[in-house]
Design an enzyme around this catalytic site. Structure first.
Site, mmCIF file in Angstrom:
data_model
loop_
_atom_site.group_PDB
_atom_site.id
_atom_site.type_symbol
_atom_site.label_atom_id
_atom_site.label_comp_id
_atom_site.label_asym_id
_atom_site.label_seq_id
_atom_site.Cartn_x
_atom_site.Cartn_y
_atom_site.Cartn_z
ATOM 1 N N ASP A 122 0.848 -1.184 0.000
ATOM 2 C CA ASP A 122 0.000 0.000 0.000
ATOM 3 C C ASP A 122 0.886 1.236 0.000
ATOM 4 O O ASP A 122 1.713 1.424 0.904
ATOM 5 C CB ASP A 122 -0.914 -0.009 1.232
ATOM 6 C CG ASP A 122 -1.814 1.207 1.281
ATOM 7 O OD1 ASP A 122 -2.646 1.368 0.374
ATOM 8 O OD2 ASP A 122 -1.671 2.020 2.212
ATOM 9 N N THR A 162 -3.243 5.138 -3.977
ATOM 10 C CA THR A 162 -2.148 5.862 -3.315
ATOM 11 C C THR A 162 -0.823 5.651 -4.044
ATOM 12 O O THR A 162 0.006 6.564 -4.092
ATOM 13 C CB THR A 162 -2.021 5.394 -1.864
ATOM 14 O OG1 THR A 162 -1.903 3.963 -1.827
ATOM 15 C CG2 THR A 162 -3.253 5.783 -1.067
ATOM 16 N N THR A 163 -0.627 4.462 -4.586
ATOM 17 C CA THR A 163 0.598 4.221 -5.360
ATOM 18 C C THR A 163 0.532 4.928 -6.702
ATOM 19 O O THR A 163 1.515 5.540 -7.150
ATOM 20 C CB THR A 163 0.799 2.711 -5.572
ATOM 21 O OG1 THR A 163 0.808 2.052 -4.306
ATOM 22 C CG2 THR A 163 2.102 2.440 -6.292
ATOM 23 N N ASP A 188 -8.933 -0.133 2.039
ATOM 24 C CA ASP A 188 -8.959 0.417 0.679
ATOM 25 C C ASP A 188 -10.235 0.008 -0.050
ATOM 26 O O ASP A 188 -10.886 0.824 -0.704
ATOM 27 C CB ASP A 188 -7.733 -0.058 -0.111
ATOM 28 C CG ASP A 188 -6.447 0.613 0.357
ATOM 29 O OD1 ASP A 188 -6.528 1.426 1.290
ATOM 30 O OD2 ASP A 188 -5.379 0.306 -0.187
#
Length: 588
Positions: free
Chosen positions: A113, A146-147, A443
């Site tokens: 994550d 997020t990545t 998530d």
């Protein structure tokens, strides 16, 4: 004629005896310092003097301060961000690898994550911390991507680096990036697919597909079918405000991941109990629940307590009075009609046995967060006294039971009438595994929550990025000047997502990207990487869906971070006071 010449003097030094340029005497300099009201060490100052009949500028900085500016500083900031991007690239997509991070206290974390990795990394470069901030913002706003947002921001800076080296003004680059971002967001809103909510079955399928896509790159991807149902049930069990804090998550070590439970209500671990607890009933139907912030146990005398009595029976009266006080409290609780008594403070052995004899369940030292969720779910209020407890202060639920889960026992409140809530009890073989399962479910929960509020989706697997890249590349041909190059660079940067997905999966990156470009040029809007076929396909028909809000927020956040970093061309870094043994010298 103005002389483009500057001389830098570092004192102490002697003024030149014969020169055609302007000079300043030591006495005049000392007088200037006296006007400032403090005595200074001359070696801490730099004096810049321009030969244009202007007053010399005195820049006063703390000794040891590092100041750097110009094009080199912008490139330095970009290189720092690219280092962060390279760290996260291997974690993108269904075949992304995990990263093991060991903190200074010896705790290990295994995760892919992006927000979690950046939070645990000890990043000291001030510009690179911007990527940490946008990753956290993406996690808080939409929960997933997020990545992607970090990789996109790094790629925008990488494309801009060439323009900076060629001498193009950073403000022109910023203008072009913002314009390209606006065009990309407008294109997403134009082509996004809206799912009708009238058909509840079709809408649930939408949520399950979004959750499955969000889990595809996580540790639980192999168990996505099991966890998808759990996540969708959890979100749909909430009220209209969709407060994710009403989804409790408890972790129980041991067992397989699919031994995890979905509890339609509140669940918390059995609290510390005294003798007599096992005699209490463990199951109720439609119970009355009393929540307290009252201590129900006899207090031991302090070491320095002193009681003076003339006769032995006087001491007995004192002991009897103390017992009478707690018995009055217990009698008042029994008279209230409560079947279950919960308290934030301890419930001692005397009270436990008293409740057991009267078929009342009790639990003391209940955690504040668990107590708050129980109150919101079953109704009632937390009482700070047991005197005159009103019926409306009691809560209720359809069923209460205490069950064994792994090595722990849990109290379950099901069928709560007030606020809808649920609890996920996660199982796993190791602490790190359960922690990663929790992050993965968070998530997916956030993605489903956003899909409920905004039922518009786009195809994942790099499909939307390739379509936006084609759109911006065509648009750039209609723009004259340097903006054409910058918008074209933005279009190239978007291809980093499908390219990295291919690299992480071990596929032929060049071949698949060329196939994707030709497919989108023919009007195949939703063509992206298909990992099952190891080729390209229509990901909308393959049900690889993502909420459009995720992509919009990622593009806007990445562009905002890139433009902010490009606007910074000077960094002033103060020396750490701790380096001077804790005796810092403030800037004058």
């Amino acid at each position: 004629m103005m002389l483009n010449l500057f001389k830098y003097y570092k004192y102490p030094l002697q003024a030149p005896k014969s020169t055609s340029t302007t000079s300043i005497s030591s006495r005049a300099f000392t007088n200037t310092l006296k006007l400032l009201g403090r005595k200074f060490t001359l070696s801490t100052f730099y004096i810049t003097m321009a030969f244009s009949n202007q007053t010399p500028t005195i820049v006063v900085l703390k000794e040891g301060t590092d100041a750097s500016q110009g094009k080199g500083q912008i490139l330095n900031n970009i290189n720092a961000c690219l280092a962060i991007q390279e760290t996260l690239k291997p974690t993108l997509g269904p075949f992304g690898s995990d990263i093991l991070i060991k903190s200074s206290n010896g705790k290990t974390t295994i995760s892919n994550d992006g927000a979690t990795i950046l939070k645990l990394l000890d990043i000291v470069h001030p510009a690179a911390k911007m990527l940490v901030d946008i990753s956290r913002a993406q996690d808080a706003e939409v929960g997933d991507g997020t990545t992607s947002v970090t990789i996109l921001a790094g790629e925008f800076l990488k494309e801009s680096k060439t323009f900076i080296e060629d001498g193009i003004s950073s403000h022109l680059i910023i203008k072009g990036l913002r314009r390209a971002c606006d065009l990309a967001v407008a294109k997403i809103k134009e082509i996004q697919v809206d799912i009708k909510r009238e058909d509840s079955k079709e809408f649930r399928e939408l949520l399950e597909r979004c959750a499955t896509t969000a889990m595809s790159s996580k540790l639980i991807s192999k168990n996505s079918e099991f966890f998808t149902k759990m996540v969708v049930d959890a979100v749909l069990s909430l009220d209209d405000d969709l407060d994710e804090n009403m989804i409790g998550i408890k972790k129980v070590a041991g067992g397989a991941m699919e031994d995890s439970l979905f509890v339609d209500g509140v669940a918390f671990k059995k609290t510390f109990s005294y003798a007599g607890f096992e005699q209490q009933p463990k199951t109720f139907t439609d119970p009355k629940i009393l929540c307290l912030n009252v201590e129900l146990e006899l207090k031991a005398e302090k070491d320095n307590a002193e009681v003076r009595v003339e006769q032995v029976k006087d001491y007995q009266d004192i002991v009897d009075a103390e017992w009478q006080i707690i018995f009055n409290k217990l009698e008042a609780i029994k008279d209230s009609g409560a079947n279950i008594v919960l308290s934030k403070l301890p419930i001692g052995d005397l009270a436990t046995q008293y409740f057991a004899d009267r078929n009342i369940f009790c639990a003391g030292r209940v955690a504040s967060e668990d107590m708050e969720r129980v109150i919101k779910a079953v109704g009632g209020t937390v009482q700070s006294t047991v005197t005159n407890v009103q019926p409306n202060a009691l809560g209720t639920c359809a069923k209460f039971e205490e069950v064994q889960i792994g090595g722990d026992r849990y109290n379950l409140f099901k069928g709560c009438p007030e606020t809808k809530t649920c609890t996920l009890v996660l199982r796993g073989g190791a602490e790190q595994v359960i922690a990663e399962v929790e992050r993965s479910l968070h998530d997916a929960i956030m993605i489903v929550k956003r899909a409920v509020k905004h039922s518009s989706v786009v195809a994942g697997g790099g499909a939307i990025e390739m379509e936006l890249s084609k759109h911006l590349r065509e648009f750039s041909k209609t723009v004259a000047g340097k903006q054409q190059l910058i918008i074209g660079a933005f279009a190239r940067a978007l291809e980093v997502i499908p390219r990295q997905l291919c690299e992480n999966a071990g596929l032929d990156t060049i071949e698949l990207l060329n196939v994707l470009r030709s497919s989108h040029a023919r009007g195949e809007t939703w063509f992206g990487i298909d990992f099952h076929k190891e080729s390209v396909s229509n990901n909308m028909e393959s049900f690889i869906w993502e909420p459009s809000l995720v992509k919009i927020n990622a593009l806007q956040s990445a562009t905002e971070a890139a433009t902010l970093l490009l606007s910074v061309d000077e960094t002033i870094k103060n020396q750490d006071d701790q380096a001077n043994g804790g005796r810092g010298r403030g800037a004058y």
